[in-house]
Scaffold this motif. Structure first.
Motif, PDB file in Angstrom:
ATOM      1  N   HIS A 323     -46.885  11.584  19.832  1.00  0.00           N
ATOM      2  CA  HIS A 323     -47.778  10.927  20.780  1.00  0.00           C
ATOM      3  C   HIS A 323     -47.019  10.057  21.774  1.00  0.00           C
ATOM      4  N   ILE A 324     -45.705   9.882  21.549  1.00  0.00           N
ATOM      5  CA  ILE A 324     -44.883   9.082  22.448  1.00  0.00           C
ATOM      6  C   ILE A 324     -44.054  10.022  23.333  1.00  0.00           C
ATOM      7  N   PRO A 325     -44.214   9.966  24.656  1.00  0.00           N
ATOM      8  CA  PRO A 325     -43.438  10.824  25.548  1.00  0.00           C
ATOM      9  C   PRO A 325     -41.934  10.593  25.359  1.00  0.00           C
ATOM     10  N   ASP A 326     -41.175  11.664  25.329  1.00  0.00           N
ATOM     11  CA  ASP A 326     -39.712  11.610  25.241  1.00  0.00           C
ATOM     12  C   ASP A 326     -39.185  11.038  23.927  1.00  0.00           C
ATOM     13  N   ALA A 327     -40.026  10.932  22.904  1.00  0.00           N
ATOM     14  CA  ALA A 327     -39.508  10.499  21.603  1.00  0.00           C
ATOM     15  C   ALA A 327     -38.481  11.520  21.122  1.00  0.00           C
ATOM     16  N   VAL A 328     -37.429  11.046  20.459  1.00  0.00           N
ATOM     17  CA  VAL A 328     -36.362  11.923  19.994  1.00  0.00           C
ATOM     18  C   VAL A 328     -36.810  12.642  18.727  1.00  0.00           C
ATOM     19  N   LEU A 329     -36.791  13.973  18.762  1.00  0.00           N
ATOM     20  CA  LEU A 329     -37.164  14.797  17.612  1.00  0.00           C
ATOM     21  C   LEU A 329     -36.142  15.915  17.424  1.00  0.00           C
ATOM     22  N   PRO A 330     -35.576  16.070  16.208  1.00  0.00           N
ATOM     23  CA  PRO A 330     -35.738  15.175  15.055  1.00  0.00           C
ATOM     24  C   PRO A 330     -35.191  13.788  15.369  1.00  0.00           C
ATOM     25  N   SER A 331     -35.764  12.773  14.740  1.00  0.00           N
ATOM     26  CA  SER A 331     -35.519  11.374  15.126  1.00  0.00           C
ATOM     27  C   SER A 331     -34.216  10.850  14.528  1.00  0.00           C
ATOM     28  N   LYS A 332     -33.110  11.290  15.143  1.00  0.00           N
ATOM     29  CA  LYS A 332     -31.767  10.864  14.748  1.00  0.00           C
ATOM     30  C   LYS A 332     -30.980  10.499  15.998  1.00  0.00           C
ATOM     31  N   THR A 333     -30.013   9.597  15.849  1.00  0.00           N
ATOM     32  CA  THR A 333     -29.181   9.197  16.976  1.00  0.00           C
ATOM     33  C   THR A 333     -27.835   8.713  16.445  1.00  0.00           C
ATOM     34  N   GLY A 334     -26.972   8.233  17.352  1.00  0.00           N
ATOM     35  CA  GLY A 334     -25.653   7.775  16.943  1.00  0.00           C
ATOM     36  C   GLY A 334     -25.662   6.353  16.427  1.00  0.00           C
ATOM     37  N   HIS A 335     -24.475   5.794  16.280  1.00  0.00           N
ATOM     38  CA  HIS A 335     -24.347   4.424  15.796  1.00  0.00           C
ATOM     39  C   HIS A 335     -24.831   3.445  16.865  1.00  0.00           C
ATOM     40  N   PRO A 336     -25.410   2.317  16.463  1.00  0.00           N
ATOM     41  CA  PRO A 336     -25.952   1.366  17.446  1.00  0.00           C
ATOM     42  C   PRO A 336     -24.874   0.644  18.236  1.00  0.00           C
ATOM     43  N   ASN A 337     -25.191   0.354  19.497  1.00  0.00           N
ATOM     44  CA  ASN A 337     -24.341  -0.473  20.352  1.00  0.00           C
ATOM     45  C   ASN A 337     -24.782  -1.930  20.329  1.00  0.00           C
ATOM     46  N   VAL A 338     -26.113  -2.126  20.235  1.00  0.00           N
ATOM     47  CA  VAL A 338     -26.687  -3.461  20.278  1.00  0.00           C
ATOM     48  C   VAL A 338     -27.747  -3.583  19.177  1.00  0.00           C
ATOM     49  N   ILE A 339     -27.783  -4.745  18.528  1.00  0.00           N
ATOM     50  CA  ILE A 339     -28.795  -5.045  17.526  1.00  0.00           C
ATOM     51  C   ILE A 339     -29.508  -6.339  17.922  1.00  0.00           C
ATOM     52  N   PHE A 340     -30.836  -6.318  17.790  1.00  0.00           N
ATOM     53  CA  PHE A 340     -31.647  -7.504  18.059  1.00  0.00           C
ATOM     54  C   PHE A 340     -32.321  -7.957  16.765  1.00  0.00           C
ATOM     55  N   PHE A 341     -32.160  -9.233  16.433  1.00  0.00           N
ATOM     56  CA  PHE A 341     -32.915  -9.837  15.352  1.00  0.00           C
ATOM     57  C   PHE A 341     -34.105 -10.559  15.984  1.00  0.00           C
ATOM     58  N   LEU A 342     -35.315 -10.108  15.685  1.00  0.00           N
ATOM     59  CA  LEU A 342     -36.526 -10.668  16.284  1.00  0.00           C
ATOM     60  C   LEU A 342     -37.152 -11.693  15.352  1.00  0.00           C
ATOM     61  N   THR A 343     -37.547 -12.817  15.909  1.00  0.00           N
ATOM     62  CA  THR A 343     -38.229 -13.836  15.125  1.00  0.00           C
ATOM     63  C   THR A 343     -39.359 -14.430  15.951  1.00  0.00           C
ATOM     64  N   ALA A 344     -40.513 -14.590  15.347  1.00  0.00           N
ATOM     65  CA  ALA A 344     -41.635 -15.251  16.010  1.00  0.00           C
ATOM     66  C   ALA A 344     -41.636 -16.698  15.545  1.00  0.00           C
ATOM     67  N   ASP A 345     -40.883 -17.548  16.247  1.00  0.00           N
ATOM     68  CA  ASP A 345     -40.678 -18.936  15.838  1.00  0.00           C
ATOM     69  C   ASP A 345     -41.910 -19.784  16.143  1.00  0.00           C
ATOM     70  N   ALA A 346     -42.650 -20.160  15.095  1.00  0.00           N
ATOM     71  CA  ALA A 346     -43.847 -20.984  15.277  1.00  0.00           C
ATOM     72  C   ALA A 346     -43.511 -22.445  15.533  1.00  0.00           C
ATOM     73  N   PHE A 347     -42.250 -22.857  15.317  1.00  0.00           N
ATOM     74  CA  PHE A 347     -41.839 -24.221  15.630  1.00  0.00           C
ATOM     75  C   PHE A 347     -41.638 -24.409  17.131  1.00  0.00           C
ATOM     76  N   GLY A 348     -41.380 -23.303  17.853  1.00  0.00           N
ATOM     77  CA  GLY A 348     -41.192 -23.377  19.294  1.00  0.00           C
ATOM     78  C   GLY A 348     -39.882 -24.006  19.714  1.00  0.00           C
ATOM     79  N   VAL A 349     -38.827 -23.907  18.865  1.00  0.00           N
ATOM     80  CA  VAL A 349     -37.559 -24.576  19.175  1.00  0.00           C
ATOM     81  C   VAL A 349     -36.380 -23.618  19.352  1.00  0.00           C
ATOM     82  N   LEU A 350     -36.497 -22.367  18.929  1.00  0.00           N
ATOM     83  CA  LEU A 350     -35.392 -21.430  19.089  1.00  0.00           C
ATOM     84  C   LEU A 350     -35.359 -20.892  20.520  1.00  0.00           C
ATOM     85  N   PRO A 351     -34.160 -20.645  21.077  1.00  0.00           N
ATOM     86  CA  PRO A 351     -34.058 -20.069  22.420  1.00  0.00           C
ATOM     87  C   PRO A 351     -34.688 -18.678  22.458  1.00  0.00           C
ATOM     88  N   PRO A 352     -35.163 -18.244  23.622  1.00  0.00           N
ATOM     89  CA  PRO A 352     -35.762 -16.914  23.716  1.00  0.00           C
ATOM     90  C   PRO A 352     -34.748 -15.794  23.487  1.00  0.00           C
TER      91      PRO A 352
END
Length: 525
Positions: A323-352
């Protein structure tokens, strides 16, 4: 006498009692069955709308792993991995067999894992047709001769806590010896996918593969792979659904010596506040075959109302990758270049957004800080501070150090950049400040992906020690420095120190990490 072979016993029992069993029905047949059985209704988009009743999120206090000869020394027992005896499992299994004997059942055969060399063949048996449709959309469809793991989901079957060793009438029980997952007393479909994810979190490290609670996408031209770690509600699905990039998957992946691969065949996106402008890929994916959970209808027009949290804030859409246009099938790829750690900080003090050293990356991976958002678990009605190690502690049967050690080695080997991204609040804590606008977060993610952040100017956050960019095109300078978004500087400092103390208190449990990693946390003066 214990159950010697659960799969064979199940087949013998079914052959004897001969319940009505529908094997691998088409999407259209399952939609038709769901509507005919009054389990759901069709919407104006063609999607199937369902409700899950009392349970609109996971029930972590009702999740158990059977403690046996195989798991006794392999599982990290505790609050996230509660033990249950083999005898109690066998009793629950017999109850499930008896319950199914006169039921109409729906069976799905498929696999978990897009890498054929490490995939897990599964069979999902459901009491509800719409649950089986969910399984078809979330797992990978494939022919199964004999399943390696069987999931039996029976919402109408309830446990007796005094007899069955459970905490309530609800139960999610994994047996690695019998290769069976039993689910009862809850209609929340997410229990099925998270149970299989837990199974893979146990099995894949034994093969040298790192299982990850993250989404993944890849650049259409550069072929650069990005991973987005984070708990439910932090933006994994939203941020990986990028029209300028190709989707690998939205929630669960493995990282082998050959690269990254999806563990699923679909997406399970949160829908609260969904709009076509902000999240066009998810919006357009809600069509025939998609399962909508607990989304409300407008009282006047009867159309879908994604702004409503009347039933739960944890409204969901389950749809296949196709249902997603251009989704990779079969869903495999190479090693990552960038990793994001996502946090929903309810204290409102961490940088964006902030750039992490390798030691900081290990510290924040082990910490797994976020705010548990309303509806994702039973009883959570507003954001709660939580630390979920490896951003997936509820689904990690083994000791967290195993997953963290594997990640550290891969970061070093493949020279991966890591960023901490706050998708939560700014200008004040939850209830006072406002949530960081999605379009600003997308702009910051894009800058990290295209390399613009590598050579920019950074300042070191005085409390958290993070490298924060001082300027980014398209982003208000004020937003990049959290304390400048607060009206009360003293209140900000107090809240920042409060969160820093939470980090330190939580990290005391990691006694075996290096001093360099330990010192990579917040600075408390």
């Amino acid at each position: 006498m214990g159950i010697l072979n659960s799969v064979n016993l199940l087949e013998r029992y079914m052959n004897k009692h001969k319940p009505v069993m529908h094997h691998n029905l088409s999407i259209a047949e399952l939609v038709q069955a769901s509507v005919w059985r009054k389990e759901g209704s069709l919407t104006e988009t063609g999607a199937l709308l369902t409700t899950t009743g009392e349970f609109t999120g996971r029930s972590p206090k009702d999740r158990f792993i059977v403690k046996d000869e195989q798991t006794v020394n392999q599982v990290a027992w505790g609050k996230a991995n509660q033990p249950i005896s083999k005898q109690h499992f066998d009793s629950l299994y017999q109850k499930a067999l008896t319950y199914m004997a006169d039921k109409e059942l729906f069976v799905f055969d498929g696999q978990a894992g897009a890498d054929k060399h490490s995939s897990l063949s599964i069979r999902v048996i459901n009491e509800y047709a719409w649950h089986n449709l969910f399984a078809q959309q979330l797992f990978i469809r494939d022919t199964v001769i004999e399943p390696e793991f069987t999931v039996i989901c029976l919402p109408g079957l309830k446990a007796d806590p005094q007899l069955d060793g459970t905490n309530s009438e609800t139960f999610i029980v994994l047996s690695f010896e019998k290769k069976v997952v039993l689910i009862g007393g809850t209609a929340y479909a997410g229990e099925m996918k998270k149970s299989i994810f837990s199974v893979l979190n146990y099995l894949l490290p034994l093969k040298g593969i790192l299982p990850m609670h993250c989404s993944a996408n890849v650049g259409k031209e550069k072929g650069d792979t990005a991973l987005f770690f984070g708990l439910s509600g932090t933006g994994k699905t939203t941020l990986s659904a990028d029209e300028s990039r190709q989707l690998i998957g939205d929630d669960e992946h493995g990282w082998s010596d050959n690269g990254v691969f999806n563990l699923e065949g679909g997406c399970y996106a949160k829908c609260i506040g969904l709009t076509k402008d902000k999240e066009p890929q998810i919006w357009n994916a809600i069509k025939f075959g998609t399962v909508l959970e607990n989304v409300d209808r407008d009282a006047n027009t009867n159309e879908l109302d994604f702004t409503s949290g009347r039933l739960t804030e944890n409204t969901r859409a389950a749809y296949p990758l196709t249902h997603i246009p251009d989704a990779v099938l079969p869903s495999k790829t190479g090693h990552p270049n960038v990793i994001f750690f996502l946090t929903a900080d309810a204290f409102g003090v961490l940088p964006p957004i902030s750039k992490l050293t390798k030691e900081q990356a290990m510290y924040h991976f082990l910490s797994g800080y976020t705010s548990k958002l309303a509806g994702t678990e039973r009883g959570v009605t507003e954001p709660e501070v939580t630390f979920s190690t490896c951003f997936g502690e509820p689904f990690l049967p083994q000791d967290p150090s195993i997953y963290a050690t594997m990640l550290g080695k891969k970061l070093e080997k493949h020279d991966v950049e890591v960023y901490l991204v706050n998708t939560g609040w700014t200008g004040g804590p939850y209830g006072v400040g406002e949530r960081i606008p999605l379009h600003f977060t997308r702009t910051m993610i894009s800058a990290a992906l295209n390399g613009d952040l590598q050579y920019g100017t950074f300042r070191i956050d005085p409390v958290f020690g993070l490298a924060v960019p001082t300027y980014m095109p398209g982003i208000p300078d004020k937003l990049l420095i959290p304390e400048e978004t607060w009206e009360d500087e003293i209140a900000f400092e107090r809240k920042a120190k409060e969160l820093a103390n939470h980090f330190h208190d939580n990290f005391r449990r990691f006694s075996s990490v290096s001093e360099a990693v330990r010192q990579a946390g917040p600075i408390i003066s």
